[in-house]
Write an enzyme that holds these catalytic residues in place. Sequence first.
Site, PDB file in Angstrom:
ATOM      1  N   ASP A   1       9.104  -0.504 -51.601  1.00  0.00           N
ATOM      2  CA  ASP A   1       8.088  -0.771 -52.630  1.00  0.00           C
ATOM      3  C   ASP A   1       7.870   0.503 -53.446  1.00  0.00           C
ATOM      4  OD1 ASP A   1       5.903  -3.326 -52.784  1.00  0.00           O
ATOM      5  OD2 ASP A   1       5.321  -1.515 -53.886  1.00  0.00           O
TER       6      ASP A   1
ATOM      7  N   PHE B   1       9.179 -20.796 -50.470  1.00  0.00           N
ATOM      8  CA  PHE B   1       8.200 -21.889 -50.510  1.00  0.00           C
ATOM      9  C   PHE B   1       6.968 -21.633 -49.644  1.00  0.00           C
ATOM     10  CE2 PHE B   1      12.417 -23.582 -51.427  1.00  0.00           C
ATOM     11  CZ  PHE B   1      12.182 -24.179 -52.660  1.00  0.00           C
TER      12      PHE B   1
ATOM     13  N   PHE C   1      -2.164 -32.221 -50.448  1.00  0.00           N
ATOM     14  CA  PHE C   1      -2.429 -31.872 -51.850  1.00  0.00           C
ATOM     15  C   PHE C   1      -3.168 -32.995 -52.583  1.00  0.00           C
ATOM     16  CE2 PHE C   1       0.336 -28.663 -50.489  1.00  0.00           C
ATOM     17  CZ  PHE C   1       0.031 -27.564 -51.262  1.00  0.00           C
TER      18      PHE C   1
ATOM     19  N   CYS D   1       0.632 -18.518 -57.794  1.00  0.00           N
ATOM     20  CA  CYS D   1       1.818 -19.326 -58.108  1.00  0.00           C
ATOM     21  C   CYS D   1       1.560 -20.486 -59.061  1.00  0.00           C
ATOM     22  CB  CYS D   1       2.442 -19.835 -56.822  1.00  0.00           C
ATOM     23  SG  CYS D   1       3.127 -18.492 -55.852  1.00  0.00           S
TER      24      CYS D   1
HETATM   25  N1  NAD Z   1       2.485 -15.270 -53.203  1.00  0.00           N
HETATM   26  C1  NAD Z   1       3.037 -16.434 -52.919  1.00  0.00           C
HETATM   27  O1  NAD Z   1       2.454 -17.287 -52.237  1.00  0.00           O
HETATM   28  C2  NAD Z   1       4.422 -16.759 -53.420  1.00  0.00           C
HETATM   29  C3  NAD Z   1       5.122 -17.846 -52.848  1.00  0.00           C
HETATM   30  C4  NAD Z   1       6.405 -18.131 -53.302  1.00  0.00           C
HETATM   31  C5  NAD Z   1       6.973 -17.357 -54.324  1.00  0.00           C
HETATM   32  N2  NAD Z   1       6.252 -16.331 -54.876  1.00  0.00           N
HETATM   33  C6  NAD Z   1       6.894 -15.514 -55.909  1.00  0.00           C
HETATM   34  O2  NAD Z   1       7.361 -14.305 -55.306  1.00  0.00           O
HETATM   35  C7  NAD Z   1       7.262 -13.214 -56.238  1.00  0.00           C
HETATM   36  C8  NAD Z   1       6.429 -12.088 -55.649  1.00  0.00           C
HETATM   37  O3  NAD Z   1       5.123 -12.567 -55.450  1.00  0.00           O
HETATM   38  P1  NAD Z   1       4.065 -11.814 -54.509  1.00  0.00           P
HETATM   39  O4  NAD Z   1       2.869 -12.695 -54.433  1.00  0.00           O
HETATM   40  O5  NAD Z   1       4.731 -11.376 -53.266  1.00  0.00           O
HETATM   41  O6  NAD Z   1       3.753 -10.520 -55.422  1.00  0.00           O
HETATM   42  P2  NAD Z   1       2.931  -9.205 -55.013  1.00  0.00           P
HETATM   43  O7  NAD Z   1       2.328  -8.711 -56.257  1.00  0.00           O
HETATM   44  O8  NAD Z   1       2.063  -9.487 -53.829  1.00  0.00           O
HETATM   45  O9  NAD Z   1       4.058  -8.180 -54.519  1.00  0.00           O
HETATM   46  C9  NAD Z   1       5.038  -7.658 -55.340  1.00  0.00           C
HETATM   47  C10 NAD Z   1       5.356  -6.242 -54.899  1.00  0.00           C
HETATM   48  O10 NAD Z   1       6.484  -5.769 -55.648  1.00  0.00           O
HETATM   49  C11 NAD Z   1       6.315  -4.371 -55.824  1.00  0.00           C
HETATM   50  N3  NAD Z   1       7.248  -3.919 -56.871  1.00  0.00           N
HETATM   51  C12 NAD Z   1       7.173  -4.051 -58.207  1.00  0.00           C
HETATM   52  N4  NAD Z   1       8.255  -3.542 -58.808  1.00  0.00           N
HETATM   53  C13 NAD Z   1       9.053  -3.058 -57.837  1.00  0.00           C
HETATM   54  C14 NAD Z   1      10.311  -2.424 -57.819  1.00  0.00           C
HETATM   55  N5  NAD Z   1      10.998  -2.163 -58.937  1.00  0.00           N
HETATM   56  N6  NAD Z   1      10.829  -2.052 -56.613  1.00  0.00           N
HETATM   57  C15 NAD Z   1      10.169  -2.285 -55.476  1.00  0.00           C
HETATM   58  N7  NAD Z   1       8.975  -2.892 -55.427  1.00  0.00           N
HETATM   59  C16 NAD Z   1       8.423  -3.288 -56.594  1.00  0.00           C
HETATM   60  C17 NAD Z   1       4.835  -4.229 -56.132  1.00  0.00           C
HETATM   61  O11 NAD Z   1       4.384  -2.900 -55.923  1.00  0.00           O
HETATM   62  C18 NAD Z   1       4.240  -5.226 -55.125  1.00  0.00           C
HETATM   63  O12 NAD Z   1       3.910  -4.609 -53.898  1.00  0.00           O
HETATM   64  C19 NAD Z   1       6.716 -13.815 -57.525  1.00  0.00           C
HETATM   65  O13 NAD Z   1       7.772 -14.202 -58.349  1.00  0.00           O
HETATM   66  C20 NAD Z   1       5.981 -15.057 -57.030  1.00  0.00           C
HETATM   67  O14 NAD Z   1       5.881 -16.037 -58.020  1.00  0.00           O
HETATM   68  C21 NAD Z   1       5.005 -15.990 -54.433  1.00  0.00           C
END
Ligand code: NAD
Length: 440
Positions: A32, A162, A261, A272
């Site tokens: 990260d 998912f 849902f 999301c």
């Molecule tokens: N949160 C959910 O429930 C969920 C479920 C399915 C899919 N998604 C998808 O997954 C993706 C991530 O979502 P999230 O909720 O985990 O996001 P988040 O914001 O919780 O985490 C993302 C992380 O990426 C890090 N980051 C940013 N740029 C970076 C880089 N260049 N190198 C390394 N680390 C980097 C950030 O510091 C952060 O810690 C999104 O596309 C989201 O739509 C999320």
Amino acid sequence: MRMKICVLGSGYVGLVTGTCFAEMGHEVYCVDIDPKKINLINNATSPIFEPGLDELLKNNIEKGRLKALLAEDFYSKKIQTDISFICVPTPSNEDGSIDLKFIEKASEDLGRYIKSLENYHVVTIKSTVVPGTTGDIARPILEKYSGKKAGQDFGLCMNPEFLREGSAIEDFLNTDKIVIGAIDKKSGDLLEKIYEPWDEKVHRIKTNLRTAEMIKYAQNAFLATKISFINEIANICQRNGVDANEVAYAIGLDRRINPRFLRFGVGYGGSCFPKDVKALIAASEKSGYIPRLLKAAEEVNKQQPIEALKMAGGLNGKTISILGLAFKPNTDDIREAPSIKLIHELKKHDTKIKAYDPQATENMKKILPNITYTDSPLECIKDSDVCFVLTGWKEIKQLEPKDFLNLMKTPIVVDGRRVFDPEKMKQLGFTYKAIGYGLT
Ligand SMILES: NC(=O)c1ccc[n+]([C@@H]2O[C@H](COP(=O)([O-])OP(=O)(O)OC[C@H]3O[C@@H](n4cnc5c(N)ncnc54)[C@H](O)[C@@H]3O)[C@@H](O)[C@H]2O)c1
């Protein structure tokens, strides 16, 4: 087969992905750009609230299968891995379309990284991205910075996630399906090997990159639409003397519909559904099709917190208590939570706002510092005129009708999640209103 994996992004998806792959025996580097997150993870403390994650982290760090590294350290150490998962954010632009800046940066970083690798490496996008992103945006960047060719010198996959926050570990380990979009057979087969420990009964869907990207959007758009559908039905029920709870229960018994849902309330939120529905609408319009149903689902969702607000009657001069800030129970995530919209609306009136959430308070303080936060639900409702129930946390469900009656000034409870039994609440003779509850 034990593989070496790096996961870019240690947020909700990246950290759960990395930890669960480590639990399955793989060697994982969680990478990260945020040093605070890296320190916390290496001390076996999850930077996010997710049930079961701390224990699993501790177990895998102790067994030496998981290590967190700051991105610059990971790249400078030139650690060889077989596969990488891009789990960086994909937020919305102002017009709702997907903002790919984090994907572009991660692709650039990984491109430089794979340039120096001697082994065949598969880059996998796990972030939610609109159709065409992996092949048309990430691929050329990876090729440019690595000087290598996708499908020849390195592999490229899209593997949507998912999981649901609040039950992320359970969802990841017991998923219904594994979707593997791949640029070629070799990439897809290698990615599939990572999932070998999963039961063979779990469906493996092997497809191309664009289809994998679209599956994720179609699924989220469907679920969001299902919620907006039942919210609309609940709004109609409420105005027609019908209890939407009974209606939702009855239609959910139909196997073609199913009960999941189908819970009405103040609307969907989280990181999301809102952004993914918007991104799909924008991508669809860009390709020349106006998605009327998705636009309506979004519109209904925007209005749901206002529906709750309307039930409270006059607000000026009142003290308002808000029970629940997170967009759903068991998470500290407040992204796009209906509570934010409701609080902004309340602030347009002359109100004093008190709020309680067992996990999300610290996150909320960062965006709404000027309201009062309490440490318990009882303290929150004390001396308030109107209480909005916005998240069905266990701690909130445990309140008794008499608590509202004894502690509130003029008890008006607007139950936005149908947490309480209307009959019991009404027996005590105070004003109880709930979305979808139209009986007088
Ligand atoms: N949160 C959910 O429930 C969920 C479920 C399915 C899919 N998604 C998808 O997954 C993706 C991530 O979502 P999230 O909720 O985990 O996001 P988040 O914001 O919780 O985490 C993302 C992380 O990426 C890090 N980051 C940013 N740029 C970076 C880089 N260049 N190198 C390394 N680390 C980097 C950030 O510091 C952060 O810690 C999104 O596309 C989201 O739509 C999320």
